[in-house]
Design an enzyme around this catalytic site. Sequence first.
Site, PDB file in Angstrom:
ATOM      1  CD  GLU A  20      -1.208   8.304   8.774  1.00  0.00           C
ATOM      2  OE1 GLU A  20      -2.241   7.611   8.586  1.00  0.00           O
ATOM      3  OE2 GLU A  20      -0.737   9.070   7.911  1.00  0.00           O
ATOM      4  CG  HIS A  27      -1.464   4.964   4.782  1.00  0.00           C
ATOM      5  ND1 HIS A  27      -1.356   4.826   3.421  1.00  0.00           N
ATOM      6  CD2 HIS A  27      -1.731   3.720   5.264  1.00  0.00           C
ATOM      7  CE1 HIS A  27      -1.541   3.548   3.086  1.00  0.00           C
ATOM      8  NE2 HIS A  27      -1.770   2.864   4.179  1.00  0.00           N
ATOM      9  CE  LYS A  71      -5.124   5.086   1.763  1.00  0.00           C
ATOM     10  NZ  LYS A  71      -4.076   6.084   2.035  1.00  0.00           N
ATOM     11  CG  PHE A  81      -0.757  -5.843   4.560  1.00  0.00           C
ATOM     12  CD1 PHE A  81      -1.168  -5.067   5.627  1.00  0.00           C
ATOM     13  CD2 PHE A  81      -1.693  -6.679   3.956  1.00  0.00           C
ATOM     14  CE1 PHE A  81      -2.476  -5.130   6.088  1.00  0.00           C
ATOM     15  CE2 PHE A  81      -3.002  -6.740   4.410  1.00  0.00           C
ATOM     16  CZ  PHE A  81      -3.391  -5.968   5.465  1.00  0.00           C
ATOM     17  CG  HIS A 141      -6.217   1.697   1.105  1.00  0.00           C
ATOM     18  ND1 HIS A 141      -5.246   2.210   0.256  1.00  0.00           N
ATOM     19  CD2 HIS A 141      -5.558   0.978   2.052  1.00  0.00           C
ATOM     20  CE1 HIS A 141      -4.063   1.819   0.679  1.00  0.00           C
ATOM     21  NE2 HIS A 141      -4.221   1.082   1.761  1.00  0.00           N
ATOM     22  CB  CYS A 176      -0.972  -0.028   1.169  1.00  0.00           C
ATOM     23  SG  CYS A 176      -2.102  -1.413   1.013  1.00  0.00           S
TER      24      CYS A 176
END
Lengths: 381, 413
Positions: free
Chosen positions: B315, B304, B336, B399, B341, B164
């Site tokens: 975050e 993010h 997002k 990830f 996302h 991501c």
Amino acid sequence: MSGPARREVVVTGIGLVSCAGEGIDAHLAALGTGRPARTDTATFAPYTVHPVAPLALDGQIPKKSDQRQMEPWQRLGVYAAGLALDSAGVKDDSAFKGALHLVVACGGGERDTAVDGAILTGLRDAPDPGAYLNERLLNDLRPTLFLAQLSNLLAGNIAIVHGVTGASRTFMGEEPCGVDALRIAAARIASGQVEAMLVGGSYSAERPDVMVVHELGGYLRRADHSPVFSRSGEGESGFILGSAAAFLVLEAEEAAAARGATALARLSSVASDRPRRAPGSVGASLSALWREAGVTRPDAVISGATGVATITAEEGAALSELAPGAPVTALGDVSGHSLEVTGPFGTALATALVARAQAREVAVTVVGHRRGEGVIRVSAA
Amino acid sequence: MAVTGLGLVTSVGQGQADTWAALTAGRSGIRTIGRFATDGLRTRIAGTVDCLDTDPLVAPALSQRFAEVAAEEAVSQSGIGAKGDFPGALFIAVPPVEMEWPQRHALAVASGQAGPITYTDLQRAAASRRFDEWHDLFIFGTVADRIADRFGTRGSPISLSTACSSGATAIQLGVEAIRRGETAAALCIGTDGSVNPESLIRFSLLSALSTQNDTPSAASKPFSKNRDGFVMGEGAAALVLEDAEAARARGAKILGYVLGCGEKGDGFHRTRSSPDGAPIIAAIRAALDDAGTMPGAIDTINAHGTSTPENDKMEAMGCMAVFGERMRDLPISSNKSMIGHTLTAAGAIEAVVSLLTIQHGRIPPTINYALPDPAIPLDVVATTRDMAVSRVLSNSFGFGGQNTCLVLAGEPA
């Protein structure tokens, strides 16, 4: 390469795993035999594969829970990465590994073939195929399988198992990406952007799903092994997949010297390009890259030739002009074809030859089955 | 490092202008999935890009299509090179590729097997030569290859993934190549068209997705107390990067600058961040250092902000460690909330939105921020905010321990 003060890049560690076994000695022994050490014509008939030699996984992946979280392609890669770290003498140096950057060249992971087969069987007569597919996938897919399939999770597992946590990037795209992983890793070191890199890739051939993809288009050889450069004529063309993984530790020469590491070889240049394919384009591209890489009189050539018709013949013709008299070994006759791993594997083998004083300079060639050519020059440190 | 061209495709619009108008109006692109049957699924919503389609409708084809549209806009805006002759390298973040269910099913049917189907049957059908064009469709290098052909980029194109954070990594690779002097320009793209049943179910099985299907536009709520997962999105963004001197020399209009890039790996867990947030903190600091920027010079953070309980907490913790008390009034926003996302594309899309934020002096909102999470006291931009912005920190985390941060600016350092 232009730009300021280019630093020399040396190889200080290599990790190799294939049907020939693991490590430098097993692979140097396999180089001259002309035929891969293990060939299985039965399990995936009509296709032949070169299966990986049995590995004692615990030696590099001590936790069973880690082994369980991975599919074979990841285990092979994590294992080979561990061998490379051992070879570089940094396996227990957590500060070095914590700053070590990583580039992995790979595709994706294994499917659960039993689940796929059962779903396809059920789909044939399902009154509502969409709902059936959803229900089966939700119930039958292992939640962690996704993480064993995701391309960047080979790098993720190397970080988890070995503590290599500088930062990682994963390059995808069959044969060329392995060459570009080496090219960009070396360029980052040469330019001073980083001090050290772990670079390599992993491929598991023992899986029927990839055979579907490569049977499409007719790229898979449907017969027992025969020498890669002699696969001409009706029904001869194509590659035999081989399970393999290769990783290299690259360092700036002065940084390696400063920590007292042995430079196994110099990674002198990595050149790659992707001209549009046309008759003659592979030979022309290889010749141009050969010059760009500065190869002059190599003592040996290691070729990643696929055995796919016409492009392998073009490569053979080009090599006979570029390196007359130099022995050419096809990786397909050592370990099979391993797509993304071809460039790193050839470069690691070349490093082994140079490190054992069996050659002063080795050229590695990679010609992608669909696109991309590369030439890598490895020379004595 | 100058940016001279931008291109954008998201679920709220095609092109910079449409997307920007929608984002600053707080419009959501999240809707009930119409592309495939969602019976039995826990999540039935996504930010699909429905204005563009392909035949067959599969992730690599969609990803290629989105990338083409975004790159066309960026290259045309930059005015660099000539049509089909881009004088620089290509770095493209693409989702991992594999054969999809409609094609597996077609092979199974074509095999004529009446009993249980196995991969041997699929191989036999593949050998009929009737489906050969699927080889290129389902190998990893094809999207980049076709983009390289269409735009005439130089050298071997790079297809990459850092999960991501891939879109940000594509930009970082371009920045590094230009700094090394290998190329004077780079076409950096992030693209993702992978809203399909198996991709969605994979995330669902990891309990990563919001299941608040009833009001799709309200499901993605980064930094809210009741956030329950991310919503998958699709789209692409493209940036033309150039050595600033070279761009000025050819009289190009400079839209902004990539001042710095930072990254840090995390070996803690396959899907979770180190509990102390150290790698996130290190990635943010590395980006600031690379940009030669003190934390105090950052005007806003393009988060993010996935809307998962884990990401938003970590975050926030990372940002608070770097920015300290200032995080209470440093505006932070997550695109997002509106477009979902966009996975592989997210880092690139959000970099483009960050540059538009600077250009327009407007910060797009984090919609659905109705119930702030008291555990993460942040200045979340709940409604579009007008303010002068000269430097943006854009975060991307993924990830596999991937953390990549960018510092974007209106003026050079």
